[in-house]
Design an enzyme around this catalytic site. Structure first.
Site, PDB file in Angstrom:
ATOM      1  N   GLU A 232      23.397  43.928  64.664  1.00  0.00           N
ATOM      2  CA  GLU A 232      23.794  44.401  66.002  1.00  0.00           C
ATOM      3  C   GLU A 232      25.268  44.075  66.216  1.00  0.00           C
ATOM      4  OE1 GLU A 232      21.137  42.805  68.937  1.00  0.00           O
ATOM      5  OE2 GLU A 232      19.416  43.848  68.037  1.00  0.00           O
TER       6      GLU A 232
ATOM      7  N   GLN B 261      45.237  46.457  38.287  1.00  0.00           N
ATOM      8  CA  GLN B 261      46.392  45.810  37.642  1.00  0.00           C
ATOM      9  C   GLN B 261      46.718  46.483  36.303  1.00  0.00           C
ATOM     10  OE1 GLN B 261      47.870  43.594  39.454  1.00  0.00           O
ATOM     11  NE2 GLN B 261      49.505  43.068  38.047  1.00  0.00           N
TER      12      GLN B 261
ATOM     13  N   HIS C 222      46.286  49.495  35.582  1.00  0.00           N
ATOM     14  CA  HIS C 222      46.859  50.818  35.864  1.00  0.00           C
ATOM     15  C   HIS C 222      48.269  50.755  36.445  1.00  0.00           C
ATOM     16  CE1 HIS C 222      42.790  52.161  35.168  1.00  0.00           C
ATOM     17  NE2 HIS C 222      43.140  53.412  35.332  1.00  0.00           N
TER      18      HIS C 222
ATOM     19  N   GLY D   5      51.282  50.931  38.877  1.00  0.00           N
ATOM     20  CA  GLY D   5      51.454  51.702  40.111  1.00  0.00           C
ATOM     21  C   GLY D   5      50.450  52.841  40.241  1.00  0.00           C
TER      22      GLY D   5
ATOM     23  N   GLU E  28      24.449  42.642  53.520  1.00  0.00           N
ATOM     24  CA  GLU E  28      23.223  42.003  53.004  1.00  0.00           C
ATOM     25  C   GLU E  28      23.420  40.493  52.806  1.00  0.00           C
ATOM     26  OE1 GLU E  28      20.634  44.095  50.524  1.00  0.00           O
ATOM     27  OE2 GLU E  28      21.545  46.043  50.946  1.00  0.00           O
TER      28      GLU E  28
END
Ligand SMILES: Cc1cc2nc3c(=O)[nH]c(=O)nc-3n(C[C@H](O)[C@H](O)[C@H](O)COP(=O)(O)OP(=O)(O)OC[C@H]3O[C@@H](n4cnc5c(N)ncnc54)[C@H](O)[C@@H]3O)c2cc1C
Length: 392
Positions: free
Chosen positions: A126, A344, A346, A348, A371
């Site tokens: 909620e 990292q 990859h 940029g 969860e």
């Protein structure tokens, strides 16, 4: 613990991998970019049976063992974590909960539908009650043979596009003292099966999420929603027990899905490192890039072993609350680490959605929150290990 898959389990994994490669992965970037809903994919998921994977065949499911279900969820998580999340909630939190706690009529009514034509939602959280569900204020009051539900639920996966929501509500309060709910604790919470087309039920999709941008996460309002007592799931006052039991399978599913994210990170990091040339060499030949990739692999292998352990206990008929909690905590944190390392690798290019690793990181991030947050998991484990309750 036997790490060999049976021929059937191997076949299921291949079916799931082929399906996800052909049907799920190709649409993931566009759904993420547009915060879209998988209208075209969903009927195919029902058709292939994954939305009823561990549900017995007599209720329209595939009747698979728990590990086979986990293998499917892992492949879904590898292809698109948003889709994985929708499936996990439908199967792990809703269908398996109805299977365990539902009356014969409830099982006959809902399980075949959840496996074949509509999604289920799990309405516990909620706006003011997240980690502490016992402080919920949604109320259900008796009116003859019916119950009248009033209140609000937050962050409900499948909450505006599904067919039924398990709503947890207080049955120990009159309308007037809902505000005092926080002091009443957990014993007065009851679970109800609320059809989403019931008058007074409104699900409003939440947009602008960091990750899991495809699919449906909703805010749910309940205004004088009337359901018959036949829609009560389990005993009056037994709702929190049902919710906690449901989370045992929800957390298993989440752990399997996170293993899929780590696998996707490994796949993509190895692929990119093999293509990218710097200093006249493939970046995969640099030791520090190999370190990043090896660390993804270490987390991946440990993740898979942990969720398989849960499946192994479940398929032997043993309880696995602690094992689910351990797997959920480790696999979710491992998925975040793996996705960060894949970005990292990859450089940029990892920072744009030309490559999927940025999405993996955004999608993984929620898994240490929902969860049961990582902090709550540690308190559960701490209580198990020391006998001391840090919640009160
Ligand atoms: C995308 C998404 C999908 C979701 N889907 C569902 C769904 O289908 N159904 C559903 O019912 N809910 C769903 N949730 C809700 C999710 O389970 C809650 O967000 C989660 O339980 C945390 O509750 P909260 O957000 O209110 O955070 P809070 O409980 O307010 O926690 C805030 C911070 O305080 C920390 N904290 C709280 N209590 C303690 C403590 N005792 N000790 C130490 N630290 C503590 C937490 O770890 C956290 O870091 C979803 C959430 C998201 C984001």
């Amino acid at each position: 613990m036997d790490f060999d898959l049976t021929a059937e389990q191997d076949q299921i994994r291949k079916l799931a991998r082929d399906f996800c490669t052909a049907e799920v992965a190709p649409g993931a970037r566009e759904l993420d970019r547009t915060e879209g809903y998988p209208h075209e994919l969903l009927p195919k998921l029902f058709e292939v049976g994954f939305l009823g994977a561990p549900i017995p065949t007599e209720y329209g499911g595939m009747g698979l063992d728990y590990l086979s279900y986990g293998l499917i969820v892992e492949e879904l998580g590898r292809a698109d974590a948003s889709i994985r999340s929708m499936v996990s909630v439908n199967v792990g939190l809703v269908a398996l909960t109805i299977l365990r706690w539902g009356s014969a009529a409830q099982k006959a009514e809902w399980l075949p539908r959840l496996a074949s034509d509509g999604l289920g939602a799990f309405g516990l959280t909620e706006p003011g009650a997240g980690s502490d569900p016992s402080s919920m204020t949604t109320g259900a009051s008796r009116d003859g043979e019916d119950w009248i539900l009033n209140g609000a639920k937050m962050w409900i996966t499948n909450g505006s596009t599904g067919i039924v929501t398990i709503v947890f509500a207080r049955t120990d309060l009159g309308e007037g003292d809902r505000q005092a709910a926080g002091e009443r604790g957990s014993t007065g919470i009851t679970a109800f099966l609320v059809p989403q087309d019931e008058q007074g039920y409104t699900g409003t999709p939440l947009k602008g999420k960091l990750g899991l941008r495809a699919g449906d996460t909703a805010e749910v309002a309940l205004r004088d929603v009337r359901v018959p007592d036949a829609n009560r799931l389990g005993d009056v006052g037994g709702g929190l027990k049902i919710a906690l039991n449901a989370l045992d399978s929800g957390r298993y599913s989440l752990a399997a899905g996170c293993t899929g994210i780590s696998q996707a990170c490994l796949d993509q990091a190895v692929r990119y490192a093999d293509e990218r040339i710097q200093f006249g060499r493939k970046i995969s030949s640099f030791q520090l890039v190999q370190q990043l990739i090896s660390e993804i692999y270490l987390d991946l292998e440990a993740s898979r072993a942990l969720y398989w352990k849960v499946a192994w206990k479940h398929d032997k008929g043993e309880r696995h609350t602690i094992e689910s909690s351990v797997a959920k905590t480790f696999c979710s944190e491992a998925a975040v680490r793996s996705a960060d390392r894949a970005v990292q690798v990859h450089g940029g290019y990892g920072y744009s959605d030309e490559y999927p690793v940025g999405r993996y990181l955004r999608d993984a991030r929620v898994t240490t929150l929902y969860e049961g947050t990582s902090q709550i998991q540690r308190l559960l484990l701490g209580r198990h290990l020391t006998g001391e309750n840090a919640f009160t």
